[in-house]
Scaffold this motif. Structure first.
Motif, PDB file in Angstrom:
ATOM      1  N   VAL A  85       0.831  -1.211   0.000  1.00 34.78           N
ATOM      2  CA  VAL A  85       0.000   0.000   0.000  1.00 34.78           C
ATOM      3  C   VAL A  85       0.861   1.256   0.000  1.00 34.78           C
ATOM      4  O   VAL A  85       0.586   2.199  -0.739  1.00 34.78           O
ATOM      5  CB  VAL A  85      -0.995   0.001   1.185  1.00 34.78           C
ATOM      6  N   GLN A  86       1.899   1.288   0.822  1.00 38.15           N
ATOM      7  CA  GLN A  86       2.749   2.491   0.888  1.00 38.15           C
ATOM      8  C   GLN A  86       3.401   2.770  -0.465  1.00 38.15           C
ATOM      9  O   GLN A  86       3.433   3.916  -0.920  1.00 38.15           O
ATOM     10  CB  GLN A  86       3.818   2.347   1.972  1.00 38.15           C
ATOM     11  N   LYS A  87       3.889   1.735  -1.115  1.00 45.14           N
ATOM     12  CA  LYS A  87       4.531   1.893  -2.425  1.00 45.14           C
ATOM     13  C   LYS A  87       3.511   2.392  -3.463  1.00 45.14           C
ATOM     14  O   LYS A  87       3.814   3.280  -4.259  1.00 45.14           O
ATOM     15  CB  LYS A  87       5.143   0.560  -2.861  1.00 45.14           C
ATOM     16  N   GLU A  88       2.311   1.830  -3.447  1.00 46.09           N
ATOM     17  CA  GLU A  88       1.269   2.249  -4.391  1.00 46.09           C
ATOM     18  C   GLU A  88       0.818   3.670  -4.090  1.00 46.09           C
ATOM     19  O   GLU A  88       0.590   4.470  -5.001  1.00 46.09           O
ATOM     20  CB  GLU A  88       0.084   1.282  -4.351  1.00 46.09           C
ATOM     21  N   TYR A  89       0.697   4.005  -2.826  1.00 44.18           N
ATOM     22  CA  TYR A  89       0.351   5.360  -2.402  1.00 44.18           C
ATOM     23  C   TYR A  89       1.376   6.352  -2.960  1.00 44.18           C
ATOM     24  O   TYR A  89       1.014   7.368  -3.571  1.00 44.18           O
ATOM     25  CB  TYR A  89       0.318   5.407  -0.875  1.00 44.18           C
ATOM     26  N   LYS A  98      -5.585  12.152  -5.489  1.00 43.43           N
ATOM     27  CA  LYS A  98      -5.943  12.740  -4.202  1.00 43.43           C
ATOM     28  C   LYS A  98      -6.434  11.643  -3.249  1.00 43.43           C
ATOM     29  O   LYS A  98      -7.384  10.928  -3.570  1.00 43.43           O
ATOM     30  CB  LYS A  98      -7.044  13.791  -4.365  1.00 43.43           C
ATOM     31  N   PHE A  99      -5.794  11.548  -2.111  1.00 41.36           N
ATOM     32  CA  PHE A  99      -6.161  10.557  -1.100  1.00 41.36           C
ATOM     33  C   PHE A  99      -6.997  11.197  -0.008  1.00 41.36           C
ATOM     34  O   PHE A  99      -6.720  12.312   0.424  1.00 41.36           O
ATOM     35  CB  PHE A  99      -4.908   9.919  -0.494  1.00 41.36           C
ATOM     36  N   THR A 100      -8.019  10.473   0.434  1.00 39.89           N
ATOM     37  CA  THR A 100      -8.809  10.916   1.578  1.00 39.89           C
ATOM     38  C   THR A 100      -8.359  10.200   2.848  1.00 39.89           C
ATOM     39  O   THR A 100      -8.720  10.602   3.938  1.00 39.89           O
ATOM     40  CB  THR A 100     -10.315  10.666   1.356  1.00 39.89           C
ATOM     41  N   MET A 101      -7.582   9.131   2.680  1.00 37.23           N
ATOM     42  CA  MET A 101      -6.982   8.421   3.816  1.00 37.23           C
ATOM     43  C   MET A 101      -5.596   7.960   3.401  1.00 37.23           C
ATOM     44  O   MET A 101      -5.452   7.214   2.428  1.00 37.23           O
ATOM     45  CB  MET A 101      -7.818   7.207   4.243  1.00 37.23           C
ATOM     46  N   GLU A 102      -4.601   8.410   4.106  1.00 37.51           N
ATOM     47  CA  GLU A 102      -3.234   7.960   3.870  1.00 37.51           C
ATOM     48  C   GLU A 102      -3.110   6.515   4.337  1.00 37.51           C
ATOM     49  O   GLU A 102      -3.981   6.021   5.055  1.00 37.51           O
ATOM     50  CB  GLU A 102      -2.264   8.866   4.626  1.00 37.51           C
ATOM     51  N   PRO A 103      -2.036   5.835   3.958  1.00 39.20           N
ATOM     52  CA  PRO A 103      -1.866   4.454   4.424  1.00 39.20           C
ATOM     53  C   PRO A 103      -2.010   4.364   5.944  1.00 39.20           C
ATOM     54  O   PRO A 103      -1.373   5.104   6.690  1.00 39.20           O
ATOM     55  CB  PRO A 103      -0.447   4.105   3.969  1.00 39.20           C
ATOM     56  N   THR A 104      -2.907   3.475   6.345  1.00 37.96           N
ATOM     57  CA  THR A 104      -3.256   3.320   7.753  1.00 37.96           C
ATOM     58  C   THR A 104      -3.288   1.841   8.100  1.00 37.96           C
ATOM     59  O   THR A 104      -3.926   1.050   7.405  1.00 37.96           O
ATOM     60  CB  THR A 104      -4.651   3.940   8.020  1.00 37.96           C
ATOM     61  N   LYS A 105      -2.613   1.497   9.170  1.00 36.82           N
ATOM     62  CA  LYS A 105      -2.597   0.101   9.627  1.00 36.82           C
ATOM     63  C   LYS A 105      -3.945  -0.221  10.263  1.00 36.82           C
ATOM     64  O   LYS A 105      -4.440   0.515  11.118  1.00 36.82           O
ATOM     65  CB  LYS A 105      -1.473  -0.077  10.641  1.00 36.82           C
ATOM     66  N   GLY A 107      -5.373  -3.628  11.862  1.00 34.81           N
ATOM     67  CA  GLY A 107      -5.105  -5.037  12.177  1.00 34.81           C
ATOM     68  C   GLY A 107      -3.843  -5.488  11.471  1.00 34.81           C
ATOM     69  O   GLY A 107      -2.797  -4.858  11.580  1.00 34.81           O
ATOM     70  N   ASN A 108      -3.961  -6.559  10.706  1.00 38.37           N
ATOM     71  CA  ASN A 108      -2.809  -7.106   9.986  1.00 38.37           C
ATOM     72  C   ASN A 108      -2.616  -6.479   8.610  1.00 38.37           C
ATOM     73  O   ASN A 108      -1.693  -6.852   7.895  1.00 38.37           O
ATOM     74  CB  ASN A 108      -2.965  -8.622   9.814  1.00 38.37           C
ATOM     75  N   ASN A 109      -3.506  -5.563   8.220  1.00 34.26           N
ATOM     76  CA  ASN A 109      -3.438  -4.972   6.891  1.00 34.26           C
ATOM     77  C   ASN A 109      -3.222  -3.471   6.958  1.00 34.26           C
ATOM     78  O   ASN A 109      -3.427  -2.846   7.983  1.00 34.26           O
ATOM     79  CB  ASN A 109      -4.739  -5.236   6.113  1.00 34.26           C
ATOM     80  N   THR A 110      -2.824  -2.927   5.827  1.00 26.03           N
ATOM     81  CA  THR A 110      -2.721  -1.484   5.652  1.00 26.03           C
ATOM     82  C   THR A 110      -3.692  -1.104   4.548  1.00 26.03           C
ATOM     83  O   THR A 110      -3.779  -1.794   3.526  1.00 26.03           O
ATOM     84  CB  THR A 110      -1.283  -1.067   5.273  1.00 26.03           C
ATOM     85  N   ILE A 111      -4.436  -0.015   4.759  1.00 22.51           N
ATOM     86  CA  ILE A 111      -5.381   0.462   3.755  1.00 22.51           C
ATOM     87  C   ILE A 111      -5.125   1.940   3.473  1.00 22.51           C
ATOM     88  O   ILE A 111      -4.500   2.640   4.271  1.00 22.51           O
ATOM     89  CB  ILE A 111      -6.856   0.249   4.173  1.00 22.51           C
ATOM     90  N   ALA A 112      -5.611   2.396   2.342  1.00 19.70           N
ATOM     91  CA  ALA A 112      -5.615   3.812   1.979  1.00 19.70           C
ATOM     92  C   ALA A 112      -6.824   4.019   1.074  1.00 19.70           C
ATOM     93  O   ALA A 112      -7.337   3.061   0.472  1.00 19.70           O
ATOM     94  CB  ALA A 112      -4.326   4.202   1.259  1.00 19.70           C
ATOM     95  N   VAL A 113      -7.293   5.258   0.982  1.00 20.78           N
ATOM     96  CA  VAL A 113      -8.477   5.557   0.172  1.00 20.78           C
ATOM     97  C   VAL A 113      -8.182   6.774  -0.693  1.00 20.78           C
ATOM     98  O   VAL A 113      -7.648   7.772  -0.209  1.00 20.78           O
ATOM     99  CB  VAL A 113      -9.711   5.834   1.067  1.00 20.78           C
ATOM    100  N   PHE A 114      -8.556   6.672  -1.993  1.00 14.59           N
ATOM    101  CA  PHE A 114      -8.342   7.787  -2.920  1.00 14.59           C
ATOM    102  C   PHE A 114      -9.584   8.060  -3.741  1.00 14.59           C
ATOM    103  O   PHE A 114     -10.489   7.243  -3.840  1.00 14.59           O
ATOM    104  CB  PHE A 114      -7.134   7.529  -3.829  1.00 14.59           C
ATOM    105  N   ILE A 125      -5.851  -2.112  -0.392  1.00 14.26           N
ATOM    106  CA  ILE A 125      -5.432  -2.893   0.769  1.00 14.26           C
ATOM    107  C   ILE A 125      -4.321  -3.817   0.336  1.00 14.26           C
ATOM    108  O   ILE A 125      -4.310  -4.321  -0.799  1.00 14.26           O
ATOM    109  CB  ILE A 125      -6.628  -3.700   1.359  1.00 14.26           C
ATOM    110  N   ASP A 126      -3.371  -4.035   1.231  1.00 11.02           N
ATOM    111  CA  ASP A 126      -2.305  -4.977   0.902  1.00 11.02           C
ATOM    112  C   ASP A 126      -2.830  -6.401   1.055  1.00 11.02           C
ATOM    113  O   ASP A 126      -3.696  -6.673   1.855  1.00 11.02           O
ATOM    114  CB  ASP A 126      -1.059  -4.746   1.753  1.00 11.02           C
ATOM    115  N   TYR A 127      -2.331  -7.253   0.224  1.00 10.49           N
ATOM    116  CA  TYR A 127      -2.745  -8.662   0.282  1.00 10.49           C
ATOM    117  C   TYR A 127      -1.571  -9.573   0.123  1.00 10.49           C
ATOM    118  O   TYR A 127      -0.515  -9.198  -0.249  1.00 10.49           O
ATOM    119  CB  TYR A 127      -3.835  -8.969  -0.758  1.00 10.49           C
TER     120      TYR A 127
END
Length: 127
Positions: A85-89, A98-105, A107-114, A125-127
């Motif tokens: 996720v960080q690399k894609e971000y 434009k992101f509305t949520m930066e990479p955020t941990k 649980g076991n995953n990281t998500i971001a929203v654009f 989300i990372d998988y």
């Protein structure tokens, strides 16, 4: 039973096609006239025989209302899996996404929203 096509409402098919292929890197699979619109589907470059994403015009008032309400409430229309996720971000920021949520941990995953520029928020989300 398999999911073969899923759709996302877009306010402009040409703009969406450009964003989803040029910026996100999906591959166009179908682009067929369908009345005043087109049947445009995309696939992952890593799985070109996999699930297709249909860029569905939101000209139906119900679709338009649904799309705008999700956006207003900050709810992503769909989720895409990425390896990092960080690399894609970082990559997408270079394309002025434009992101509305930066990479955020979470649980076991990281998500971001654009913002996909076509009326939707998209979660990665990372998988």
């Amino acid at each position: 039973m398999n999911i073969i096509v899923t759709s996302i409402f877009v306010d402009d098919q040409d703009k969406a096609l450009n964003f989803y292929t040029e910026t996100l890197g999906f591959v166009k699979k179908h682009d067929v006239p369908a009345g005043e619109f087109r049947w445009i589907t995309l696939v992952s470059p890593d799985n070109q025989e996999g699930t297709e994403l249909l860029l569905e015009p939101n000209d139906n008032p119900a679709a338009s209302d649904y799309q705008s309400k999700l956006m207003e409430q900050g709810i992503p229309a769909t989720m895409f899996g990425v390896e990092d996720v960080q690399k894609e971000y970082d990559r997408l920021l270079k394309h002025d996404v434009k992101f509305t949520m930066e990479p955020t941990k979470m649980g076991n995953n990281t998500i971001a929203v654009f913002d996909d520029t076509c009326g939707n928020l998209i979660q990665i989300i990372d998988y």
